[in-house]
Design an enzyme around this catalytic site. Structure first.
Site, PDB file in Angstrom:
ATOM      1  N   THR A 129       6.151   4.226  -5.572  1.00 31.25           N
ATOM      2  CA  THR A 129       7.242   3.315  -5.913  1.00 31.25           C
ATOM      3  C   THR A 129       7.792   2.605  -4.681  1.00 31.25           C
ATOM      4  O   THR A 129       8.040   1.399  -4.727  1.00 31.25           O
ATOM      5  CB  THR A 129       8.376   4.067  -6.614  1.00 31.25           C
ATOM      6  OG1 THR A 129       8.648   5.255  -5.888  1.00 31.25           O
ATOM      7  CG2 THR A 129       7.973   4.437  -8.015  1.00 31.25           C
ATOM      8  N   THR A 130       7.972   3.342  -3.594  1.00 28.68           N
ATOM      9  CA  THR A 130       8.484   2.700  -2.386  1.00 28.68           C
ATOM     10  C   THR A 130       7.491   1.643  -1.918  1.00 28.68           C
ATOM     11  O   THR A 130       7.874   0.525  -1.554  1.00 28.68           O
ATOM     12  CB  THR A 130       8.698   3.748  -1.281  1.00 28.68           C
ATOM     13  OG1 THR A 130       9.441   4.828  -1.826  1.00 28.68           O
ATOM     14  CG2 THR A 130       9.446   3.174  -0.115  1.00 28.68           C
ATOM     15  N   ASP A 137       6.262  13.849  -9.365  1.00 27.93           N
ATOM     16  CA  ASP A 137       5.328  13.045  -8.574  1.00 27.93           C
ATOM     17  C   ASP A 137       3.994  13.774  -8.452  1.00 27.93           C
ATOM     18  O   ASP A 137       2.934  13.203  -8.677  1.00 27.93           O
ATOM     19  CB  ASP A 137       5.864  12.828  -7.153  1.00 27.93           C
ATOM     20  CG  ASP A 137       6.861  11.680  -7.087  1.00 27.93           C
ATOM     21  OD1 ASP A 137       7.356  11.284  -8.160  1.00 27.93           O
ATOM     22  OD2 ASP A 137       7.136  11.194  -5.981  1.00 27.93           O
ATOM     23  N   ASP A 151      13.230   9.660  -2.921  1.00 31.98           N
ATOM     24  CA  ASP A 151      12.407   9.039  -3.929  1.00 31.98           C
ATOM     25  C   ASP A 151      12.858   7.597  -4.168  1.00 31.98           C
ATOM     26  O   ASP A 151      13.983   7.359  -4.602  1.00 31.98           O
ATOM     27  CB  ASP A 151      12.538   9.872  -5.209  1.00 31.98           C
ATOM     28  CG  ASP A 151      11.558   9.433  -6.259  1.00 31.98           C
ATOM     29  OD1 ASP A 151      10.423   9.112  -5.892  1.00 31.98           O
ATOM     30  OD2 ASP A 151      11.938   9.391  -7.439  1.00 31.98           O
TER      31      ASP A 151
HETATM   32  P1  ADP Z   1       5.741   6.018  -2.207  1.00 28.25           P
HETATM   33  O1  ADP Z   1       6.987   6.041  -3.006  1.00 28.25           O
HETATM   34  O2  ADP Z   1       5.227   4.629  -2.033  1.00 28.25           O
HETATM   35  O3  ADP Z   1       4.713   6.974  -2.697  1.00 28.25           O
HETATM   36  P2  ADP Z   1       6.072   7.855   0.001  1.00 28.25           P
HETATM   37  O4  ADP Z   1       7.357   8.074   0.716  1.00 28.25           O
HETATM   38  O5  ADP Z   1       5.573   8.904  -0.900  1.00 28.25           O
HETATM   39  O6  ADP Z   1       6.190   6.476  -0.739  1.00 28.25           O
HETATM   40  O7  ADP Z   1       4.988   7.555   1.133  1.00 28.25           O
HETATM   41  C1  ADP Z   1       3.658   7.352   0.810  1.00 28.25           C
HETATM   42  C2  ADP Z   1       2.916   6.864   2.029  1.00 28.25           C
HETATM   43  O8  ADP Z   1       2.896   7.842   3.054  1.00 28.25           O
HETATM   44  C3  ADP Z   1       1.475   6.573   1.685  1.00 28.25           C
HETATM   45  O9  ADP Z   1       1.114   5.310   2.179  1.00 28.25           O
HETATM   46  C4  ADP Z   1       0.705   7.695   2.382  1.00 28.25           C
HETATM   47  O10 ADP Z   1      -0.574   7.291   2.773  1.00 28.25           O
HETATM   48  C5  ADP Z   1       1.583   7.979   3.558  1.00 28.25           C
HETATM   49  N1  ADP Z   1       1.367   9.322   4.113  1.00 28.25           N
HETATM   50  C6  ADP Z   1       1.508  10.505   3.508  1.00 28.25           C
HETATM   51  N2  ADP Z   1       1.228  11.523   4.356  1.00 28.25           N
HETATM   52  C7  ADP Z   1       0.918  10.965   5.539  1.00 28.25           C
HETATM   53  C8  ADP Z   1       0.547  11.470   6.831  1.00 28.25           C
HETATM   54  N3  ADP Z   1       0.457  12.769   7.076  1.00 28.25           N
HETATM   55  N4  ADP Z   1       0.302  10.581   7.812  1.00 28.25           N
HETATM   56  C9  ADP Z   1       0.429   9.256   7.575  1.00 28.25           C
HETATM   57  N5  ADP Z   1       0.772   8.724   6.407  1.00 28.25           N
HETATM   58  C10 ADP Z   1       1.011   9.551   5.386  1.00 28.25           C
HETATM   59 MG    MG Z   2       4.838   9.051  -2.763  1.00 32.16          MG
END
Ligand code: ADP
Ligand code: MG
Length: 562
Positions: free
Chosen positions: A94-95, A413, A61
């Site tokens: 957040t990331t 989340d 996270d």
């Molecule tokens: P954040 O803290 O920004 O939410 P995450 O580690 O949760 O970061 O990653 C979110 C990103 O991962 C989003 O841009 C989402 O579209 C992408 N994502 C989630 N699942 C998939 C998937 N199966 N294939 C490609 N991208 C994905």
């Molecule tokens: Mg996320």
């Protein structure tokens, strides 16, 4: 360009000015981004954080990572604060916020080297970000049914925890969100662009009309952990659950509804104040004082009894005598209930917290639907269901504290995402599709901007691509090829083509069910732009006494990139 402050006022400060200040700030932002980059997306890796006492935290996270890492640099702290707001407002993204903010700053630096003034860059970024926000509804589509709600919640958990527990947590997060929805009369205020921009997206007319009139407030869900069982044993309980039992064996621990009184204080004899001196001159005097205190306590309890509640909940302690009196009066009581829980009880029952029972009236009472106690894994739990916004409690089960803590973060989340979607049921494609679609639009829009701000808007479009690029990197594929393929396929197949991390190829995100709430992406764009712009405006940093270092010493030096 580091110079000691020369005026008396600045004697104890180190001063960094002009480009030097900006370079340092950008470096700080970059090292922050580098710290979280590898966690983005479903194949993102976890970080192991070790504190100075050797305690270990394993998490994926973004906000937890930067919260835990001790960051000293003020610029990094500003981005962290944008990210914390993101976490509070949207609970997800957040990331992405950190990555986008840092990328905006890196691109700004390249423009500054070409002789563009930071103020012009800031202006161009502002225009581009508003254009992006306005264009979002054009890319989005309305959510369709509970299944899509669950799928979007699952997407937000991609890469976090184990897949079996993920599905389970997403399901209960959706259930929790649905259990706390209320239809509000006015509807939540929905953030919209300030309307200064005219572009194609505005014509869709959707940007102001996507609210549902539904309120789902995630703070109504309480989370408690319960050691025992495994994560998939975690479950949702209607009402509020506290690991407590009532304070007297004679009290009834099963009530089918009634009135509740909440006391923001205690039912205790007054503690003698520290500076008081008692001069005892006659043998009976101490007893007289004690009797007096007892009388005051008795009056308080009598005032409580006069209000005729079935249930009394007290923030502080309840003296032994007072417990007995309450039990004799047929009142069930709980004590040492912390303020946030008391708050939840107030919301759930419609009660107003009182400070002094003597001056309270019956209007302060709330109503509850049921109150009972259950023994779970050798701990008594009190379960209270209110009558108003009843709320819910997630009971997280797990074998270790670490597992339960990560499960709680996942659930938070997921709950946030589910609530956002119930309030504003619009979905955007994930997998970087939205960012590529926005970049394409902003490049077109930039052509209409006169002056150097145009270059800044183009820089903004480039920065948006950091998300698909990083997703590609973390999936182990070449980011440049991936981006080219995505852009090419979007021009023929539309905005919903994004990177599917599983097949590592451009796919229709709707078919792959990789969708995200519009509201979260909007907040990411706004938060990242705001923090990047405020850092660009700084050309003078005054450090008190000593100069802290960047958060990560191994941070990429900007000059080495050139
Ligand atoms: P954040 O803290 O920004 O939410 P995450 O580690 O949760 O970061 O990653 C979110 C990103 O991962 C989003 O841009 C989402 O579209 C992408 N994502 C989630 N699942 C998939 C998937 N199966 N294939 C490609 N991208 C994905
Ligand atoms: Mg996320």
């Amino acid at each position: 360009m580091t110079a000691e402050g020369d005026s008396g006022l600045l004697r104890d400060t180190t001063r960094v000015t002009g480009h030097e200040a900006l370079v340092q700030n950008i470096e700080a932002a970059m090292s922050l981004a580098n710290a979280v980059r590898s966690t983005l997306g479903p194949f993102g890796l976890d970080k192991m954080l070790v504190d100075d006492e050797g305690r270990i935290l394993v998490t994926n996270d973004g906000v937890t990572i930067i919260d835990t890492a001790r960051v000293e640099h003020p610029a990094a702290k500003m981005i962290i604060s944008a990210c914390t707001i993101q976490d509070e407002v949207a609970r997800d993204g957040t990331t992405s916020t950190i990555l986008l903010a840092s990328e905006l700053l890196v691109n700004a630096w390249e423009m500054i080297l070409q002789g563009i003034h930071p103020a012009q860059i800031a202006a161009g970024y502002r225009l581009a970000s508003e254009a992006a926000v306005q264009a979002l509804p054009d890319i989005a589509r309305e959510m369709n049914g509970d299944n899509e709600l669950l799928e979007a919640t699952m997407t937000s958990l991609a890469g976090k925890g184990q897949s079996s527990s993920r599905t389970h947590l997403a399901k209960i997060a959706v259930k929790a969100a649905q259990s706390i929805t209320v239809v509000s009369k006015t509807g939540p205020p929905m953030a919209t662009g300030d309307g200064t921009l005219k572009d194609e997206a505005e014509e869709t007319g959707m940007s102001g009309g996507s609210e549902s009139g539904i309120r789902a407030d995630p703070t109504l869900v309480k989370v408690i952990s319960n050691r025992g069982g495994v994560t998939t044993d975690s479950h949702l309980v209607r009402g509020l659950v506290l690991a407590k039992s009532c304070i007297h064996p004679d009290m009834v621990d099963w009530l089918e509804g009634g009135k509740i009184l909440l006391i923001d204080g205690g039912l205790e004899r007054r503690a003698p104040s520290l500076d008081a001196t008692l001069k005892i001159t006659s043998p009976g005097m101490l007893n007289a004082f004690r009797d007096k205190d007892r009388d005051i306590l008795r009056q308080q309890v009598d005032a409580v009894i006069a209000l005729a509640p079935n249930l009394v909940v007290v923030r502080d302690g309840v003296d032994d005598e007072a417990r007995q009196w309450l039990a004799d009066a047929g009142i069930t009581a709980y004590r040492r209930v912390e303020s946030p829980d008391l708050d939840l009880l107030a919301r759930a029952t419609g009660a107003t917290m009182i400070h002094r029972p003597e001056s309270a009236d019956a209007q302060a009472l709330g109503t509850f639907a049921s109150s009972r106690e259950e023994l779970w894994y050798e701990t008594t739990h009190w379960i209270m269901e209110g009558s108003a916004e009843s709320g819910a409690t997630l009971v997280i089960c797990g074998t270790t504290e670490e597992v339960m803590a990560e499960a709680e973060r996942c659930f938070d989340d997921a709950l946030g995402v589910a609530c956002q979607l119930l309030e504003e049921p619009y979905l955007l494609p994930g997998g970087g599709a939205t960012h590529i679609a926005l970049a394409r639009r902003i490049r077109r829009y930039a052509e209409s901007i006169p002056g150097r701000e145009q270059l800044a808007a183009e820089g903004f479009a480039d920065a948006l691509e950091v998300i698909p690029r990083t997703l590609a990197e973390n999936s182990g594929i070449d980011p440049i090829d991936a981006l080219l393929q995505l852009v090419a396929k979007q021009t023929t197949h539309g905005d919903w083509i994004g990177l599917d991390a599983a097949s590592k190829s451009p796919e229709d995100m709707d078919e792959k069910a990789i969708r995200e709430p519009l509201r979260i992406t909007r907040q990411v764009i706004r938060g990242a732009t705001d923090s990047a712009i405020s850092l660009l405006r700084i050309d003078d940093v005054l450090w008190a006494r000593q100069e802290p270092t960047s958060p990560d010493e191994s941070s990429t030096k900007i000059d080495s990139d050139k």
